[in-house]
Design an enzyme around this catalytic site. Structure first.
Site, PDB file in Angstrom:
ATOM      1  N   ASP A 106       0.693  -1.147   0.028  1.00  0.00           N
ATOM      2  CA  ASP A 106      -0.072  -0.098  -0.008  1.00  0.00           C
ATOM      3  C   ASP A 106       0.754   1.258   0.013  1.00  0.00           C
ATOM      4  O   ASP A 106       1.439   1.383  -0.997  1.00  0.00           O
ATOM      5  CB  ASP A 106      -0.866  -0.139   1.299  1.00  0.00           C
ATOM      6  CG  ASP A 106      -2.060   0.818   1.127  1.00  0.00           C
ATOM      7  OD1 ASP A 106      -2.248   1.546   0.375  1.00  0.00           O
ATOM      8  OD2 ASP A 106      -2.738   1.127   2.367  1.00  0.00           O
ATOM      9  N   LYS A 134      -1.123  -1.105  -4.775  1.00  0.00           N
ATOM     10  CA  LYS A 134      -1.968   0.138  -4.878  1.00  0.00           C
ATOM     11  C   LYS A 134      -0.990   1.213  -4.949  1.00  0.00           C
ATOM     12  O   LYS A 134      -0.508   1.772  -4.515  1.00  0.00           O
ATOM     13  CB  LYS A 134      -2.647   0.361  -3.546  1.00  0.00           C
ATOM     14  CG  LYS A 134      -3.687  -0.690  -3.167  1.00  0.00           C
ATOM     15  CD  LYS A 134      -4.263   0.119  -2.049  1.00  0.00           C
ATOM     16  CE  LYS A 134      -5.229  -0.912  -1.356  1.00  0.00           C
ATOM     17  NZ  LYS A 134      -6.033  -0.581  -0.276  1.00  0.00           N
TER      18      LYS A 134
HETATM   19  P1  5GP Z   1       1.863  -0.588   3.941  1.00  0.00           P
HETATM   20  O1  5GP Z   1       2.891  -0.619   4.869  1.00  0.00           O
HETATM   21  O2  5GP Z   1       2.263  -0.870   2.354  1.00  0.00           O
HETATM   22  O3  5GP Z   1       0.915   0.836   3.850  1.00  0.00           O
HETATM   23  O4  5GP Z   1       0.686  -1.535   4.121  1.00  0.00           O
HETATM   24  C1  5GP Z   1       0.871  -2.918   3.940  1.00  0.00           C
HETATM   25  C2  5GP Z   1      -0.332  -3.784   4.924  1.00  0.00           C
HETATM   26  O5  5GP Z   1      -1.622  -2.834   4.844  1.00  0.00           O
HETATM   27  C3  5GP Z   1      -0.632  -4.868   4.123  1.00  0.00           C
HETATM   28  O6  5GP Z   1       0.457  -5.889   4.487  1.00  0.00           O
HETATM   29  C4  5GP Z   1      -1.992  -5.175   4.754  1.00  0.00           C
HETATM   30  O7  5GP Z   1      -2.006  -5.825   5.913  1.00  0.00           O
HETATM   31  C5  5GP Z   1      -2.639  -3.706   5.067  1.00  0.00           C
HETATM   32  N1  5GP Z   1      -3.303  -3.290   3.878  1.00  0.00           N
HETATM   33  C6  5GP Z   1      -3.423  -2.392   3.062  1.00  0.00           C
HETATM   34  N2  5GP Z   1      -4.176  -2.020   2.137  1.00  0.00           N
HETATM   35  C7  5GP Z   1      -5.068  -3.008   2.449  1.00  0.00           C
HETATM   36  C8  5GP Z   1      -6.268  -3.614   1.883  1.00  0.00           C
HETATM   37  O8  5GP Z   1      -6.940  -2.882   1.150  1.00  0.00           O
HETATM   38  N3  5GP Z   1      -7.048  -4.410   2.508  1.00  0.00           N
HETATM   39  C9  5GP Z   1      -6.468  -5.237   3.465  1.00  0.00           C
HETATM   40  N4  5GP Z   1      -7.294  -6.222   4.040  1.00  0.00           N
HETATM   41  N5  5GP Z   1      -5.128  -4.879   4.238  1.00  0.00           N
HETATM   42  C10 5GP Z   1      -4.565  -3.865   3.631  1.00  0.00           C
END
Ligand code: 5GP
Length: 179
Positions: A106, A134
């Site tokens: 994300d 994303k």
């Molecule tokens: P980042 O550190 O890249 O912002 O977030 C990664 C983590 O956020 C992922 O491993 C997941 O656990 C959670 N995450 C991000 N977007 C989503 C989403 O749309 N749905 C769900 N269930 N978890 C998400």
């Protein structure tokens, strides 16, 4: 079941299992081609990537190893806020070819943290395989070689991903619907 209710939210199928498996097969073929002869160690990041990992690994046909890690959130001291600690690395990573297997990237901060932690263990190379990306949310510069699918900036569940602990069991990916 094309619309499901989890707690206060409704979700509709956005990526059916058939499409997911087609893209997982493509990623597996790329890894088989690129990492042959390197005996890669796949590090699957629990909990979210368990289903992706299982389907991916069934399609990997080069000699390899697999292990699982988890990210534990704990409250850091003073202003540092939430820090995520990587737990469960029991293997010697020295000179190994590592493939991190993630459910979704994300902002990329979680992946950055993983790379920092694994980097201290002197691996030869680290590759990233993620089920979902994303791109609109990505904040950090990451070289993500293996991406099964890119999705818009909406909250999704299913195929291993949860909403408040629920929804990991569904075989399709669902996107939240605003009503
Ligand atoms: P980042 O550190 O890249 O912002 O977030 C990664 C983590 O956020 C992922 O491993 C997941 O656990 C959670 N995450 C991000 N977007 C989503 C989403 O749309 N749905 C769900 N269930 N978890 C998400």
């Amino acid at each position: 079941m094309s619309v499901i209710q989890i707690k206060d939210k409704k979700f509709a199928v956005s990526i059916p299992e058939e499409t997911i498996l087609k893209e997982v097969s493509r990623v597996a073929a790329e890894i088989n081609r690129d990492l042959a002869g390197k005996n890669p160690l796949f590090l699957s990041v629990l909990n979210g990537s368990f289903m992706f990992t299982a389907d991916l690994m069934k399609r990997i046909n080069i000699p390899c190893e697999i292990s699982f890690v988890k990210l534990a959130s704990y409250q850091g001291i003073a202003s540092t806020g939430k820090v995520k600690e990587v737990i469960g690395i029991t293997e010697d990573l020295t000179d190994r070819t590592i493939v991190i297997v993630e459910d979704i990237v994300d902002t990329g901060l979680t992946m950055q943290r993983l790379l920092e932690t694994l980097g201290t263990r002197r691996p030869k190379e680290i590759h990233i395989a993620t089920l979902l990306l994303k791109p609109e949310k990505l904040k950090v510069d990451l070289d993500i070689e293996y991406v099964a699918m890119q999705i818009p900036n909406d909250f999704i569940v299913g195929y291993g991903l949860d909403y408040d602990g629920l929804g990991r069991n569904y075989k399709d990916i669902y996107t939240v619907v605003n009503d």
